[in-house]
Structures are given as C-alpha cells and as structure tokens.
Design a protein around this motif. Structure first.
Motif, PDB file in Angstrom:
ATOM      1  N   VAL A 256      -6.398   6.414  -3.470  1.00 35.92           N
ATOM      2  CA  VAL A 256      -7.178   5.417  -2.732  1.00 35.92           C
ATOM      3  C   VAL A 256      -6.252   4.347  -2.163  1.00 35.92           C
ATOM      4  O   VAL A 256      -5.122   4.178  -2.619  1.00 35.92           O
ATOM      5  CB  VAL A 256      -8.251   4.712  -3.609  1.00 35.92           C
ATOM      6  CG1 VAL A 256      -9.336   5.686  -4.041  1.00 35.92           C
ATOM      7  CG2 VAL A 256      -7.623   4.001  -4.796  1.00 35.92           C
ATOM      8  N   VAL A 257      -6.755   3.640  -1.170  1.00 36.60           N
ATOM      9  CA  VAL A 257      -6.040   2.489  -0.638  1.00 36.60           C
ATOM     10  C   VAL A 257      -6.930   1.266  -0.874  1.00 36.60           C
ATOM     11  O   VAL A 257      -8.138   1.315  -0.650  1.00 36.60           O
ATOM     12  CB  VAL A 257      -5.612   2.712   0.845  1.00 36.60           C
ATOM     13  CG1 VAL A 257      -6.744   3.226   1.678  1.00 36.60           C
ATOM     14  CG2 VAL A 257      -5.051   1.445   1.462  1.00 36.60           C
ATOM     15  N   VAL A 258      -6.297   0.210  -1.412  1.00 36.79           N
ATOM     16  CA  VAL A 258      -7.027  -1.016  -1.753  1.00 36.79           C
ATOM     17  C   VAL A 258      -6.615  -2.083  -0.744  1.00 36.79           C
ATOM     18  O   VAL A 258      -5.427  -2.367  -0.579  1.00 36.79           O
ATOM     19  CB  VAL A 258      -6.699  -1.462  -3.197  1.00 36.79           C
ATOM     20  CG1 VAL A 258      -7.491  -2.718  -3.562  1.00 36.79           C
ATOM     21  CG2 VAL A 258      -6.999  -0.331  -4.182  1.00 36.79           C
TER      22      VAL A 258
ATOM     23  N   ARG B 210      -1.878  -7.741   6.926  1.00 31.05           N
ATOM     24  CA  ARG B 210      -2.101  -7.753   5.479  1.00 31.05           C
ATOM     25  C   ARG B 210      -1.149  -6.803   4.772  1.00 31.05           C
ATOM     26  O   ARG B 210      -0.672  -7.073   3.678  1.00 31.05           O
ATOM     27  CB  ARG B 210      -3.545  -7.349   5.167  1.00 31.05           C
ATOM     28  CG  ARG B 210      -4.577  -8.335   5.629  1.00 31.05           C
ATOM     29  CD  ARG B 210      -5.931  -7.681   5.623  1.00 31.05           C
ATOM     30  NE  ARG B 210      -5.921  -6.475   6.451  1.00 31.05           N
ATOM     31  CZ  ARG B 210      -6.881  -5.574   6.476  1.00 31.05           C
ATOM     32  NH1 ARG B 210      -7.937  -5.716   5.707  1.00 31.05           N
ATOM     33  NH2 ARG B 210      -6.801  -4.522   7.265  1.00 31.05           N
ATOM     34  N   GLY B 211      -0.902  -5.666   5.424  1.00 32.40           N
ATOM     35  CA  GLY B 211      -0.028  -4.656   4.834  1.00 32.40           C
ATOM     36  C   GLY B 211       1.324  -5.238   4.441  1.00 32.40           C
ATOM     37  O   GLY B 211       1.730  -5.173   3.289  1.00 32.40           O
ATOM     38  N   LYS B 212       1.979  -5.864   5.432  1.00 34.82           N
ATOM     39  CA  LYS B 212       3.308  -6.445   5.214  1.00 34.82           C
ATOM     40  C   LYS B 212       3.286  -7.536   4.158  1.00 34.82           C
ATOM     41  O   LYS B 212       4.253  -7.734   3.433  1.00 34.82           O
ATOM     42  CB  LYS B 212       3.834  -7.045   6.524  1.00 34.82           C
ATOM     43  CG  LYS B 212       4.656  -6.081   7.348  1.00 34.82           C
ATOM     44  CD  LYS B 212       5.321  -6.844   8.494  1.00 34.82           C
ATOM     45  CE  LYS B 212       5.592  -5.917   9.670  1.00 34.82           C
ATOM     46  NZ  LYS B 212       5.747  -6.673  10.925  1.00 34.82           N
TER      47      LYS B 212
ATOM     48  N   HIS C 266     -15.387  -9.003   8.742  1.00 34.70           N
ATOM     49  CA  HIS C 266     -14.380  -8.340   7.923  1.00 34.70           C
ATOM     50  C   HIS C 266     -14.250  -6.857   8.294  1.00 34.70           C
ATOM     51  O   HIS C 266     -15.165  -6.267   8.856  1.00 34.70           O
ATOM     52  CB  HIS C 266     -14.747  -8.453   6.446  1.00 34.70           C
ATOM     53  CG  HIS C 266     -14.536  -9.824   5.888  1.00 34.70           C
ATOM     54  ND1 HIS C 266     -13.292 -10.397   5.826  1.00 34.70           N
ATOM     55  CD2 HIS C 266     -15.400 -10.736   5.392  1.00 34.70           C
ATOM     56  CE1 HIS C 266     -13.394 -11.603   5.291  1.00 34.70           C
ATOM     57  NE2 HIS C 266     -14.679 -11.836   5.027  1.00 34.70           N
ATOM     58  N   GLU C 267     -13.111  -6.308   7.900  1.00 33.71           N
ATOM     59  CA  GLU C 267     -12.859  -4.891   8.157  1.00 33.71           C
ATOM     60  C   GLU C 267     -13.985  -4.008   7.614  1.00 33.71           C
ATOM     61  O   GLU C 267     -14.464  -3.109   8.313  1.00 33.71           O
ATOM     62  CB  GLU C 267     -11.529  -4.500   7.495  1.00 33.71           C
ATOM     63  CG  GLU C 267     -11.224  -3.026   7.620  1.00 33.71           C
ATOM     64  CD  GLU C 267     -10.066  -2.610   6.725  1.00 33.71           C
ATOM     65  OE1 GLU C 267      -9.578  -3.443   5.925  1.00 33.71           O
ATOM     66  OE2 GLU C 267      -9.648  -1.446   6.835  1.00 33.71           O
ATOM     67  N   PHE C 268     -14.437  -4.278   6.390  1.00 36.11           N
ATOM     68  CA  PHE C 268     -15.470  -3.389   5.824  1.00 36.11           C
ATOM     69  C   PHE C 268     -16.776  -3.507   6.596  1.00 36.11           C
ATOM     70  O   PHE C 268     -17.510  -2.537   6.730  1.00 36.11           O
ATOM     71  CB  PHE C 268     -15.680  -3.662   4.320  1.00 36.11           C
ATOM     72  CG  PHE C 268     -16.455  -4.926   3.988  1.00 36.11           C
ATOM     73  CD1 PHE C 268     -15.792  -6.135   3.810  1.00 36.11           C
ATOM     74  CD2 PHE C 268     -17.831  -4.882   3.833  1.00 36.11           C
ATOM     75  CE1 PHE C 268     -16.504  -7.284   3.499  1.00 36.11           C
ATOM     76  CE2 PHE C 268     -18.550  -6.033   3.511  1.00 36.11           C
ATOM     77  CZ  PHE C 268     -17.877  -7.239   3.349  1.00 36.11           C
TER      78      PHE C 268
HETATM   79  P1  GDP Z   1      -3.052  -4.510   8.347  1.00 37.94           P
HETATM   80  O1  GDP Z   1      -1.638  -4.565   7.853  1.00 37.94           O
HETATM   81  O2  GDP Z   1      -3.772  -5.772   7.988  1.00 37.94           O
HETATM   82  O3  GDP Z   1      -3.139  -4.206   9.786  1.00 37.94           O
HETATM   83  O4  GDP Z   1      -3.784  -3.324   7.511  1.00 37.94           O
HETATM   84  P2  GDP Z   1      -3.911  -1.733   7.815  1.00 37.94           P
HETATM   85  O5  GDP Z   1      -5.227  -1.279   7.379  1.00 37.94           O
HETATM   86  O6  GDP Z   1      -3.580  -1.469   9.231  1.00 37.94           O
HETATM   87  O7  GDP Z   1      -2.876  -1.065   6.811  1.00 37.94           O
HETATM   88  C1  GDP Z   1      -1.493  -1.135   6.966  1.00 37.94           C
HETATM   89  C2  GDP Z   1      -0.838   0.212   6.865  1.00 37.94           C
HETATM   90  O8  GDP Z   1      -1.156   0.900   5.659  1.00 37.94           O
HETATM   91  C3  GDP Z   1      -1.259   1.199   7.942  1.00 37.94           C
HETATM   92  O9  GDP Z   1      -0.583   1.018   9.160  1.00 37.94           O
HETATM   93  C4  GDP Z   1      -0.882   2.540   7.305  1.00 37.94           C
HETATM   94  O10 GDP Z   1       0.389   2.945   7.725  1.00 37.94           O
HETATM   95  C5  GDP Z   1      -0.783   2.263   5.819  1.00 37.94           C
HETATM   96  N1  GDP Z   1      -1.566   3.309   5.081  1.00 37.94           N
HETATM   97  C6  GDP Z   1      -1.031   4.304   4.335  1.00 37.94           C
HETATM   98  N2  GDP Z   1      -1.983   5.120   3.849  1.00 37.94           N
HETATM   99  C7  GDP Z   1      -3.143   4.680   4.261  1.00 37.94           C
HETATM  100  C8  GDP Z   1      -4.481   5.141   4.085  1.00 37.94           C
HETATM  101  O11 GDP Z   1      -4.813   6.115   3.426  1.00 37.94           O
HETATM  102  N3  GDP Z   1      -5.446   4.408   4.686  1.00 37.94           N
HETATM  103  C9  GDP Z   1      -5.142   3.286   5.413  1.00 37.94           C
HETATM  104  N4  GDP Z   1      -6.131   2.574   5.939  1.00 37.94           N
HETATM  105  N5  GDP Z   1      -3.888   2.860   5.611  1.00 37.94           N
HETATM  106  C10 GDP Z   1      -2.895   3.526   5.045  1.00 37.94           C
END
Ligand code: GDP
Ligand code: MN
Length: 377
Positions: free
Chosen positions: A42-44, A53-55, A4-6
């Motif tokens: 914070v970012v969760v 995951r972001g999308k 995992h990422e963490f």
């Molecule tokens: P993924 O979509 O699974 O690849 O997850 P990511 O950790 O790459 O997060 C997606 C997006 O969240 C990143 O590309 C950032 O643009 C956005 N993001 C905005 N603020 C933050 C922050 O403070 N920390 C992190 N980790 N991501 C952030």
C-alpha cells in the motif's frame, strides 16, 4: 476552494476516471486495518493542501500491515510545510511503468479550459515549464465542441507520449473533462498519470480546485470546505457559496458586486447606520441565491436589512422572487428595504407590490429609509 486528494479522487471515480482503490485513515491502527484488507503493498499519503508531499516525506510505501502501521504513525501528526497531517489516504500500490503529467486549468484570459500534457510526470511541473517548456503540449477546448479526439491525439503526439496508449488516454481525458465541467473545477492536475506495467492508465495523484463562485450549485463539494473561521455565520455563508464578511453593526446588507456593496455600506454609514455584514451575491444570481443570502443575513438578527441590486446580468425579477421566497414564511418583524435598478426592474418591482417589503428608488433613499425604520423601533 481546494479539495483533498481523496475527495478529488471520489469526484474522478464518479465520472469514470480510473483511480486506485483507497480509504482514509486517521490513526495508525486504521492504516493497518486497511492495509490488511487490501492484502498487498500500500501507499500511505498525507492529506494536506501542500504540493510535493512525496519529497517532504508525506507519501510512503508499506509492504505489510505492520509496516503500514509504522508508516501511518510517522505520517499522521507530522508537520508538512507548516500543516499538521490529520488524515492519510491508504491506497493499494500500483505497478508503475511510466509517469506522465496531465493538467486542466480554466484559462481566464481565453475563457476556455486549457489541457496540458507532458512526459515529465511525477516532477514539479513549474520546473518543467521553466526548463523545458516544449515538453508540455497544450490545447484550448472550444466549449461548444468539447475536448475532441483530434485534440487529444495532438496532445499525445505533441508531448511524445507512448502511442500504444492512445485509446486509454483518450478515454481517461474525456472522463476527466466531464468531471472538470460537472464539478465547476478551476483546476485538475493528475501528476503522475500512471501507465501501469499491465498497460492500464490510472490517476495516481490528483489535485483539484473548485471555483468558489460556483459552490452554491455544488452543495456536495461545498460541504467539504474546512472551516477555519470561528464565526458560525461566516461558516454557514461559505457552505452556501456566498461572499460574506461579518461586521459589527446591526443593518444587514446584501448587494451584487463588491463595488456596489462597498458603496452601500458607505451610504448606510452616511445616514448614521452601522452595517452588520458585507454580502455580495455576485453576478447573475438567481432567486435561490438571493434566498440563501437573506437567510444568512437574518442569522445576524439585524434591526433592518437593505438589499441593493443593480441589474446587469443579475435580473431584478429573480432577486424579487428570491426575497419573496425567503420572507414568505417569515414573520417579518424588521424592515427590509429593497432597491432594484436595471434589467427587469419593472417586473421586479411589480412582484414586490403588496408585500411587506419596502421599495426605494435610489441607493440614498434606500439607505435613509433603512436607517430611519431600523432605529425607530
Ligand atoms: P506528491 O508528491 O504530493 O505529488 O504526491 P504523489 O501522489 O504524486 O506521490 C509521489 C510519488 O510517489 C509519485 O510520483 C510516484 O512516483 C510515487 N509512487 C510509488 N508508488 C506509488 C503508488 O503505488 N501509488 C502512488 N500514488 N504513488 C506511488
Ligand atoms: Mn503528485
């Protein structure tokens, strides 16, 4: 094996790769408490083995502890591409100025680590590779030289990254390379690699795979393997980094190389025996691995065991040592037949002389002996 990422970020931090402060939570209350402790945005982030995951709504920002609670409640328990989110990583927010992509993969054809860098961070890198391949700079690392300053400069200039950060990115890449090597990774992807408004470089995300064949020497990482099998012996074997499949018979089988193990199963079958398992110790296995393998097979409480080793890169004397170490303290109530052939077979046979182990000169002889002796009692 995916981690995992963490977990990947713990590995990175250990090798001096900058990562945001973060903690894992399994309930909205915990998310809130962590947000309170950080006392800022914070970012969760959902901790499941899926990309993007972001999308998909698995990464969310929260400006206050109460908002963190709400976000935690939304993400925990949600379904992300078929997987239920049971854990989130709560990280302190970072001030993003730029997002780059950075990847390291073990290139099997070249037998070298390839480093990839792109300006197009945060995006799906496969998409970049297809639509704009020139945007990805690559370098193959000579294992004897390691990742050099020169190569790093070529990567930075090739990908047209901001030259202002050459020093920080160089330090980052070197630390990441160490983390990669030391943890037997097969992949490490930092997407995005963030340049903060303060001018620092930090890994905002990290995806990491560990080479399954190296888990035996990475016990700390192997312990992170999540058990999906319901067979406890298979779990144990996986923890020990062995390629193992439980079968229904009663003769334990250990061999090196999938092909040889299959042939051994057949040979035992022809003699009227039923195999209890398929266990491949792999190539180049040392005594400790053999000991591990025998201990796992013993958990099946077999009627007998057949160890069939063809010494190529695996040395027969190492195998003999492992078997002796494993059986030294055991009350051997069952026959263990050992067939060694190839590299250092003489040394191996000598080591076994005077022990209770039963030698065999060929696979057929070994299969015949193990079946006879196992079922005779
Ligand atoms: P993924 O979509 O699974 O690849 O997850 P990511 O950790 O790459 O997060 C997606 C997006 O969240 C990143 O590309 C950032 O643009 C956005 N993001 C905005 N603020 C933050 C922050 O403070 N920390 C992190 N980790 N991501 C952030
Ligand atoms: Mn990402």
């Amino acid at each position: 094996m995916k981690i995992h990422e963490f977990q990947a970020k713990q590995v990175l931090a250990k090798y001096g790769v900058p990562t945001p402060r973060g903690q894992v939570a399994t309930s909205p209350d915990e998310v809130k408490a962590i947000a309170q402790e950080f006392g800022k945005l914070v970012v969760v982030k959902a901790q499941v083995h899926v990309g993007g995951r972001g999308k998909a709504g698995g990464v969310k920002l929260a400006k206050s502890p109460d908002e963190a609670y709400e976000v935690g409640k939304q993400i925990l328990g949600m379904d992300l591409k078929g997987l239920t989110v049971k854990k989130v990583l709560v990280e302190e927010g970072i001030n993003i100025a730029q997002e780059y992509y950075l990847g390291m993969i073990f290139d099997r054809d070249a037998r070298k680590i390839v480093v990839m860098v792109s300006r197009e961070g945060g995006m799906d890198i496969e998409e970049v590779a297809e639509t704009n391949p020139q945007a990805i700079a690559k370098a193959w690392v000579d294992p004897a030289l390691g990742l050099t300053d020169y190569q790093i400069r070529q990567l930075i200039f090739g990908a047209k990254l901001d030259r202002q950060h050459v020093k920080e990115i160089t330090r980052f890449l070197k630390a990441l390379y160490q983390a990669f090597l030391s943890s037997d990774a097969s992949l490490a992807e930092i997407n995005p690699l963030v340049i903060t408004k303060e001018g620092t470089v930090i890994a905002a995300d990290c995806k990491m795979d560990i080479d399954d064949n190296a888990l035996f020497r990475q016990p700390e990482l192997a312990a992170w393997q999540e058990s999906e099998a319901d067979n406890p012996i298979e779990d144990e074997a996986r923890r020990r980094g062995l390629t193992y499949v439980h079968l229904d018979g009663d003769i334990g089988i250990i061999g090196n190389g999938a092909g040889l193990v299959m042939t051994t199963l057949d040979a035992v079958g022809r003699e009227g025996g039923k195999a209890a398992d398929f266990l491949d110790i792999g190539g180049g296995a040392r005594a400790a691995v053999v000991k591990n393998a025998l201990e796992v097979v013993m958990m099946e409480k077999p009627k007998g065991v057949l160890i069939n080793i063809f010494g190529g890169i695996t040395r027969c004397d190492e195998v003999a040592k492992g078997v002796l170490e494993a059986t030294g303290q055991m009350e051997l109530a069952i026959p263990i037949v050992v067939r060694l052939s190839g590299t250092a077979e003489e040394e191996g046979r000598k080591l076994l002389e005077g022990s209770k182990l039963i030698p065999a000169a060929s696979m057929q002889e070994a299969a015949k002996k193990v079946v006879e002796l196992s079922y005779a009692r």
